[in-house]
Design an enzyme around this catalytic site. Structure first.
Site, PDB file in Angstrom:
ATOM      1  N   HIS B  55       0.872  -1.164   0.000  1.00  0.00           N
ATOM      2  CA  HIS B  55       0.000   0.000   0.000  1.00  0.00           C
ATOM      3  C   HIS B  55       0.919   1.226   0.000  1.00  0.00           C
ATOM      4  O   HIS B  55       2.131   1.108   0.231  1.00  0.00           O
ATOM      5  CB  HIS B  55      -0.876  -0.008   1.263  1.00  0.00           C
ATOM      6  CG  HIS B  55      -2.143  -0.820   1.132  1.00  0.00           C
ATOM      7  ND1 HIS B  55      -3.121  -0.826   2.091  1.00  0.00           N
ATOM      8  CD2 HIS B  55      -2.577  -1.634   0.149  1.00  0.00           C
ATOM      9  CE1 HIS B  55      -4.118  -1.606   1.709  1.00  0.00           C
ATOM     10  NE2 HIS B  55      -3.809  -2.123   0.538  1.00  0.00           N
ATOM     11  N   GLU B  57       1.479   3.691   2.088  1.00  0.00           N
ATOM     12  CA  GLU B  57       2.241   3.937   3.313  1.00  0.00           C
ATOM     13  C   GLU B  57       3.358   2.908   3.484  1.00  0.00           C
ATOM     14  O   GLU B  57       4.462   3.229   3.954  1.00  0.00           O
ATOM     15  CB  GLU B  57       1.321   3.880   4.547  1.00  0.00           C
ATOM     16  CG  GLU B  57       0.183   4.907   4.539  1.00  0.00           C
ATOM     17  CD  GLU B  57      -1.090   4.381   3.867  1.00  0.00           C
ATOM     18  OE1 GLU B  57      -0.995   3.632   2.866  1.00  0.00           O
ATOM     19  OE2 GLU B  57      -2.180   4.724   4.336  1.00  0.00           O
ATOM     20  N   SER B  82      -7.120   7.581   4.178  1.00  0.00           N
ATOM     21  CA  SER B  82      -7.157   7.078   5.560  1.00  0.00           C
ATOM     22  C   SER B  82      -6.477   5.701   5.639  1.00  0.00           C
ATOM     23  O   SER B  82      -6.848   4.784   4.918  1.00  0.00           O
ATOM     24  CB  SER B  82      -8.628   6.969   5.986  1.00  0.00           C
ATOM     25  OG  SER B  82      -8.756   6.423   7.272  1.00  0.00           O
ATOM     26  N   CYS B  84      -5.435   2.004   6.217  1.00  0.00           N
ATOM     27  CA  CYS B  84      -6.153   0.753   6.498  1.00  0.00           C
ATOM     28  C   CYS B  84      -5.574   0.073   7.739  1.00  0.00           C
ATOM     29  O   CYS B  84      -4.604   0.552   8.329  1.00  0.00           O
ATOM     30  CB  CYS B  84      -6.047  -0.191   5.296  1.00  0.00           C
ATOM     31  SG  CYS B  84      -4.419  -1.015   5.193  1.00  0.00           S
ATOM     32  N   CYS B  87      -1.701  -0.641   7.285  1.00  0.00           N
ATOM     33  CA  CYS B  87      -0.835   0.545   7.338  1.00  0.00           C
ATOM     34  C   CYS B  87      -0.883   1.187   8.718  1.00  0.00           C
ATOM     35  O   CYS B  87       0.145   1.651   9.238  1.00  0.00           O
ATOM     36  CB  CYS B  87      -1.233   1.518   6.239  1.00  0.00           C
ATOM     37  SG  CYS B  87      -1.006   0.780   4.597  1.00  0.00           S
TER      38      CYS B  87
END
Lengths: 150, 150
Positions: B55, B57, B82, B84, B87
């Site tokens: 992802h 991040e 936002s 998950c 992350c």
């Protein structure tokens, strides 16, 4: 799944952990199993790849590749150590319903949080796994602290 | 840190998201900042690298490389969406004290859990980020569902 099967797959995770040790890495291994078949296996790659996100479980997810939510929903993940916040988070993202660890004496991760989210979390409490980590940490305390951000 | 700085660094995260879009990937980007300097940046690599753990991040943490707990303790992580469960778990593992997101309308991750663990979590609520995801999801609904295991 019965305990014989859990011990069989955990043994593969322990092989991964030992492979990591033989490479000079942090000896934590993981296996992802779906319908009684290993679809991914891996071990901590902090030292080997200089990668801070490749804990054993993460390396295992990575090696399993892109799977569907339907596949993950049938999976069990095995780890030689209690999954940390990051690895538990990945398990929660992918809605893996069942988590089996070899031990949680060396480190206790987000077990209670995973249980609170409805996951089955099992600790096999294996001395072999504890011994692997004990030996590693006694020789590499700083490396271990780095891996858990202590 | 003031909002001008937050908007500056979020703009870099948005550049990463757009880079991802230009590669045919999921347009989510992230930046890690320590002492006012960018130490890592990245974007979702599911499509580009076939990697389910990268992802935005996570790619950012990976690209920042191995850092000490002392470094992470001074960091802010920026994400265009936002974070998950996975992350957020990585953010918790590394004890990043401050999380800034561009929006949480497309998807709301583990914000409340991070706050319950003592982190400062800020939503800049930027239309540009929402628009990027809206366009992407309308064209690639299955890919988006795969990324969040729906």
């Amino acid at each position: 799944m019965d305990q014989t099967q859990d011990l069989f797959f955990m043994n593969v995770a322990l092989e991964e952990a030992k492979l990591g040790a033989s490479e000079g890495g942090i000896p934590i291994g993981s296996v992802l199993v779906i319908d009684g078949k290993i679809v991914g296996r891996g071990h901590n790659q902090r030292v080997q790849q200089g990668d801070p996100i490749l804990h054993g479980e993460m390396d295992c997810f990575k090696n399993a590749g892109r799977l569907s939510a339907k596949d993950y929903a049938k999976a069990t993940i095995y780890s030689t150590l209690s999954p940390c916040d990051m690895c538990s988070g990945a398990i929660l993202l992918y809605k893996i319903p069942r988590v089996v660890m070899a031990e949680n004496e060396t480190f206790k991760g987000a077990e209670d949080y995973m249980r609170s989210r409805g996951l089955e979390v099992i600790n096999l409490d294996l001395n072999e796994a504890k011994q692997l980590m004990r030996e590693f940490i006694s020789k590499n305390p700083q490396l271990w602290n780095e891996d858990i951000a202590e």
